[in-house]
Motif scaffolding. Structure first.
Motif, PDB file in Angstrom:
ATOM      1  N   SER A   9      -2.631   2.951   6.856  1.00 45.15           N
ATOM      2  CA  SER A   9      -3.790   2.810   6.307  1.00 45.15           C
ATOM      3  C   SER A   9      -4.183   1.085   6.106  1.00 45.15           C
ATOM      4  CB  SER A   9      -4.188   3.552   5.269  1.00 45.15           C
ATOM      5  OG  SER A   9      -3.495   3.317   3.946  1.00 45.15           O
ATOM      6  N   ALA A  11      -7.119  -0.602   3.459  1.00 44.11           N
ATOM      7  CA  ALA A  11      -8.100  -0.012   2.841  1.00 44.11           C
ATOM      8  C   ALA A  11      -8.602  -0.856   1.914  1.00 44.11           C
ATOM      9  CB  ALA A  11      -7.321   1.016   1.757  1.00 44.11           C
ATOM     10  N   GLY A  27      -6.027  -3.330   0.093  1.00 44.25           N
ATOM     11  CA  GLY A  27      -4.905  -2.307  -0.047  1.00 44.25           C
ATOM     12  C   GLY A  27      -4.630  -1.573   1.226  1.00 44.25           C
ATOM     13  N   GLY A  28      -3.904  -0.416   1.254  1.00 40.44           N
ATOM     14  CA  GLY A  28      -3.577   0.385   2.262  1.00 40.44           C
ATOM     15  C   GLY A  28      -2.080   0.136   2.494  1.00 40.44           C
ATOM     16  N   SER A  29      -1.644   1.203   3.096  1.00 36.25           N
ATOM     17  CA  SER A  29      -0.086   1.423   3.414  1.00 36.25           C
ATOM     18  C   SER A  29       0.424   0.373   4.454  1.00 36.25           C
ATOM     19  CB  SER A  29       0.459   2.649   3.659  1.00 36.25           C
ATOM     20  OG  SER A  29      -0.458   3.421   4.809  1.00 36.25           O
ATOM     21  N   TYR A  32       0.169  -3.520   3.033  1.00 38.91           N
ATOM     22  CA  TYR A  32       1.398  -3.887   2.316  1.00 38.91           C
ATOM     23  C   TYR A  32       2.607  -4.083   3.045  1.00 38.91           C
ATOM     24  CZ  TYR A  32      -1.162  -3.372  -2.464  1.00 38.91           C
ATOM     25  OH  TYR A  32      -1.811  -3.320  -3.436  1.00 38.91           O
ATOM     26  N   TRP A  81      -9.564   3.831  -1.515  1.00 39.46           N
ATOM     27  CA  TRP A  81      -8.722   4.982  -2.612  1.00 39.46           C
ATOM     28  C   TRP A  81      -8.820   4.422  -3.728  1.00 39.46           C
ATOM     29  CZ3 TRP A  81      -4.452   3.034  -5.583  1.00 39.46           C
ATOM     30  CH2 TRP A  81      -3.676   4.224  -6.220  1.00 39.46           C
ATOM     31  N   TYR A  85      -3.340   3.930 -13.388  1.00 42.65           N
ATOM     32  CA  TYR A  85      -1.934   4.368 -13.601  1.00 42.65           C
ATOM     33  C   TYR A  85      -1.986   4.294 -15.210  1.00 42.65           C
ATOM     34  CZ  TYR A  85      -0.444   2.584  -9.181  1.00 42.65           C
ATOM     35  OH  TYR A  85      -0.295   2.554  -7.879  1.00 42.65           O
ATOM     36  N   THR A  97     -10.246   9.711  -2.978  1.00 48.41           N
ATOM     37  CA  THR A  97      -9.714   9.410  -1.684  1.00 48.41           C
ATOM     38  C   THR A  97     -10.999   9.748  -0.693  1.00 48.41           C
ATOM     39  OG1 THR A  97      -7.440  10.160  -2.008  1.00 48.41           O
ATOM     40  CG2 THR A  97      -8.139   9.897   0.378  1.00 48.41           C
ATOM     41  N   ASN A 123       2.140   5.639   5.301  1.00 49.81           N
ATOM     42  CA  ASN A 123       1.361   7.020   4.739  1.00 49.81           C
ATOM     43  C   ASN A 123       0.070   7.022   5.228  1.00 49.81           C
ATOM     44  OD1 ASN A 123       0.492   9.158   2.908  1.00 49.81           O
ATOM     45  ND2 ASN A 123      -0.142   7.619   1.560  1.00 49.81           N
ATOM     46  N   MET A 147       2.902  11.190   1.231  1.00 50.63           N
ATOM     47  CA  MET A 147       2.570  11.447   0.004  1.00 50.63           C
ATOM     48  C   MET A 147       2.034  13.040  -0.296  1.00 50.63           C
ATOM     49  SD  MET A 147      -1.109   9.631  -0.049  1.00 50.63           S
ATOM     50  CE  MET A 147      -1.085   9.413  -1.996  1.00 50.63           C
ATOM     51  N   TRP A 150      -0.480  14.765   1.432  1.00 54.27           N
ATOM     52  CA  TRP A 150      -0.062  15.381   2.981  1.00 54.27           C
ATOM     53  C   TRP A 150       0.697  16.672   2.710  1.00 54.27           C
ATOM     54  CZ3 TRP A 150      -4.189  13.782   5.395  1.00 54.27           C
ATOM     55  CH2 TRP A 150      -4.600  12.615   5.133  1.00 54.27           C
ATOM     56  N   GLY A 232       1.149  -0.273  -3.910  1.00 56.39           N
ATOM     57  CA  GLY A 232       1.852  -0.816  -2.818  1.00 56.39           C
ATOM     58  C   GLY A 232       3.349  -1.118  -2.799  1.00 56.39           C
ATOM     59  N   GLY A 234       5.726   0.947  -2.921  1.00 51.66           N
ATOM     60  CA  GLY A 234       6.682   1.519  -2.108  1.00 51.66           C
ATOM     61  C   GLY A 234       6.494   1.055  -0.518  1.00 51.66           C
ATOM     62  N   ASP A 235       5.195   0.646  -0.362  1.00 47.53           N
ATOM     63  CA  ASP A 235       5.245   0.168   1.206  1.00 47.53           C
ATOM     64  C   ASP A 235       5.433  -1.247   1.117  1.00 47.53           C
ATOM     65  OD1 ASP A 235       3.379   2.233   2.026  1.00 47.53           O
ATOM     66  OD2 ASP A 235       2.032   1.363   0.489  1.00 47.53           O
TER      67      ASP A 235
HETATM   68  P1  AMP Z   1       2.106   2.859  -2.773  1.00 41.79           P
HETATM   69  O1  AMP Z   1       1.480   2.658  -4.068  1.00 41.79           O
HETATM   70  O2  AMP Z   1       2.975   2.158  -2.084  1.00 41.79           O
HETATM   71  O3  AMP Z   1       2.272   4.501  -2.593  1.00 41.79           O
HETATM   72  O4  AMP Z   1       0.598   3.079  -1.540  1.00 41.79           O
HETATM   73  C1  AMP Z   1      -0.525   2.435  -2.174  1.00 41.79           C
HETATM   74  C2  AMP Z   1      -1.513   2.448  -0.927  1.00 41.79           C
HETATM   75  O5  AMP Z   1      -1.635   3.810  -0.484  1.00 41.79           O
HETATM   76  C3  AMP Z   1      -2.873   2.231  -1.450  1.00 41.79           C
HETATM   77  O6  AMP Z   1      -3.330   0.910  -1.141  1.00 41.79           O
HETATM   78  C4  AMP Z   1      -3.979   3.174  -0.719  1.00 41.79           C
HETATM   79  O7  AMP Z   1      -4.943   2.494  -0.233  1.00 41.79           O
HETATM   80  C5  AMP Z   1      -3.034   4.051  -0.024  1.00 41.79           C
HETATM   81  N1  AMP Z   1      -3.417   5.326   0.227  1.00 41.79           N
HETATM   82  C6  AMP Z   1      -3.736   6.082  -0.982  1.00 41.79           C
HETATM   83  N2  AMP Z   1      -3.765   7.380  -0.431  1.00 41.79           N
HETATM   84  C7  AMP Z   1      -3.720   7.219   0.842  1.00 41.79           C
HETATM   85  C8  AMP Z   1      -3.725   8.593   1.913  1.00 41.79           C
HETATM   86  N3  AMP Z   1      -4.302   9.652   1.836  1.00 41.79           N
HETATM   87  N4  AMP Z   1      -3.617   7.843   3.367  1.00 41.79           N
HETATM   88  C9  AMP Z   1      -3.397   6.798   3.460  1.00 41.79           C
HETATM   89  N5  AMP Z   1      -3.358   5.697   2.681  1.00 41.79           N
HETATM   90  C10 AMP Z   1      -3.391   5.923   1.476  1.00 41.79           C
END
Ligand code: AMP
Length: 303
Positions: A9, A11, A27-29, A32, A81, A85, A97, A123, A147, A150, A232, A234-235
């Motif tokens: 993604s 985002a 943002g978005g997987s 990152y 998204w 936290y 979402t 993701n 995640m 899904w 991000g 994790g990404d």
């Molecule tokens: P992380 O913190 O590494 O798990 O990933 C965070 C990123 O995942 C954020 O920047 C979101 O935009 C993205 N994200 C959150 N939910 C989804 C989803 N359902 N599908 C794809 N990307 C997502």
């Protein structure tokens, strides 16, 4: 250098932590992942954005020399998204979402991207992840993230995908949900029997465990004085991990361990600031220096 392809993604995120907030930030997987990987290797990216996606974010990704030929711009709104936290910063609570352009997205792998050496299925919907995998010549290594959204919503599609994946990279909560057990060692056995030979479990501030062949490798999270936004992480971990592997072409066991540390280094930078802000002003020398600090952090002699 090996060819590295990511689908995921891109985002606009709205994030709140006890230390600040970001409104509709990049943002978005895939954003990152590719930014972190771009410090090590050339990255080809497949994703979709809407008409409202700011040109300045594209310019940033281009400056990182990320190839955007596979980034479609579609009529409609960009994926959004919204998350929050708590004080512990360990797990995001998803507040909203909005799939938007992802709802009808069918990834088209450009001809130039169809023989990747390494593929990261960041993701997104597991059906889209599988779609991309089917369009490419079998890569040397396929890694994948997912995640709870899904795992709960598309369990069967995810199970089919995992059969074709070499490395699964998930956090501890996701691993427990997938393996249906609270014990991570048991979970690792269950998940590895379902497909991925290598399982990497991210445990936030407690670091990372990699289950690989008969070995478990552990890397701590870097002890930081300032953590502002874990989004991000994790990404960025996956980006450092795959980027390092692509830069050397070595996929041996020791290289995988070094890649886990490169991933941990990139994640440690990402969390210092909101969105990709810390990575915007990061240089490779800082990455090398932190890699050395990781070595000192974990070194000990025999008794
Ligand atoms: P992380 O913190 O590494 O798990 O990933 C965070 C990123 O995942 C954020 O920047 C979101 O935009 C993205 N994200 C959150 N939910 C989804 C989803 N359902 N599908 C794809 N990307 C997502």
């Amino acid at each position: 250098m090996l060819q590295l392809l990511v689908v995921g993604s891109v985002a606009l995120d709205t994030v709140k932590t006890p230390f600040g907030e970001g409104h509709e930030v990049l943002g978005g997987s895939a954003s990152y992942f590719s930014t972190a990987a771009s410090y090590f290797a050339k990255v080809n990216l497949i994703a979709v954005v809407g008409e409202d996606f700011p040109e300045s974010h594209l310019a940033f990704l281009r400056r990182r020399e990320i190839d955007l030929a596979g980034l479609e711009r579609r009529p409609g709104r960009t994926f959004r998204w919204r998350g929050e936290y708590s004080y512990q910063l360990n797990e995001a609570k998803t507040l909203e979402t909005q799939l938007n352009v992802f709802e009808t997205f069918r990834p088209q792998v450009p001809a130039a991207y169809r023989s990747p050496d390494l593929l990261f299925l960041a993701n997104i919907d597991p059906e889209l992840q599988h779609d991309v995998l089917r369009q490419v010549k079998r890569p040397r290594l396929v890694a994948c993230d997912t995640m709870n959204f899904w795992i709960d919503g598309k369990r069967d599609a995810l199970a089919r995908l995992l059969k074709d994946v070499d490395v699964l990279i998930v956090n501890d909560g996701e691993a427990r949900a997938l393996g249906a057990d609270p014990n991570l060692v048991k979970v690792a056995r269950t998940i590895r029997a379902a497909g991925p030979k290598t399982l990497i479990i991210k445990r936030g501030e407690y670091g990372v465990l990699m289950f690989h062949h008969d070995r478990v490798f552990a890397a701590p999270a870097f002890p930081l004085e300032q953590v502002k936004d874990p989004t991000g992480a994790g990404d960025c971990f996956a980006g450092g991990f795959m980027g390092y592997l692509a830069s050397t072409g070595n996929l041996g066991d020791e290289a995988l361990c070094r890649a886990v540390v490169c991933g941990s280094v990139m994640a440690s930078f990402a969390v210092e600031e909101f969105s990709l802000d810390r990575l915007r002003r990061l240089d490779y020398k800082e990455i090398e220096a932190r890699f050395k600090e990781f070595k000192r952090l974990t070194f000990f002699e025999d008794i």
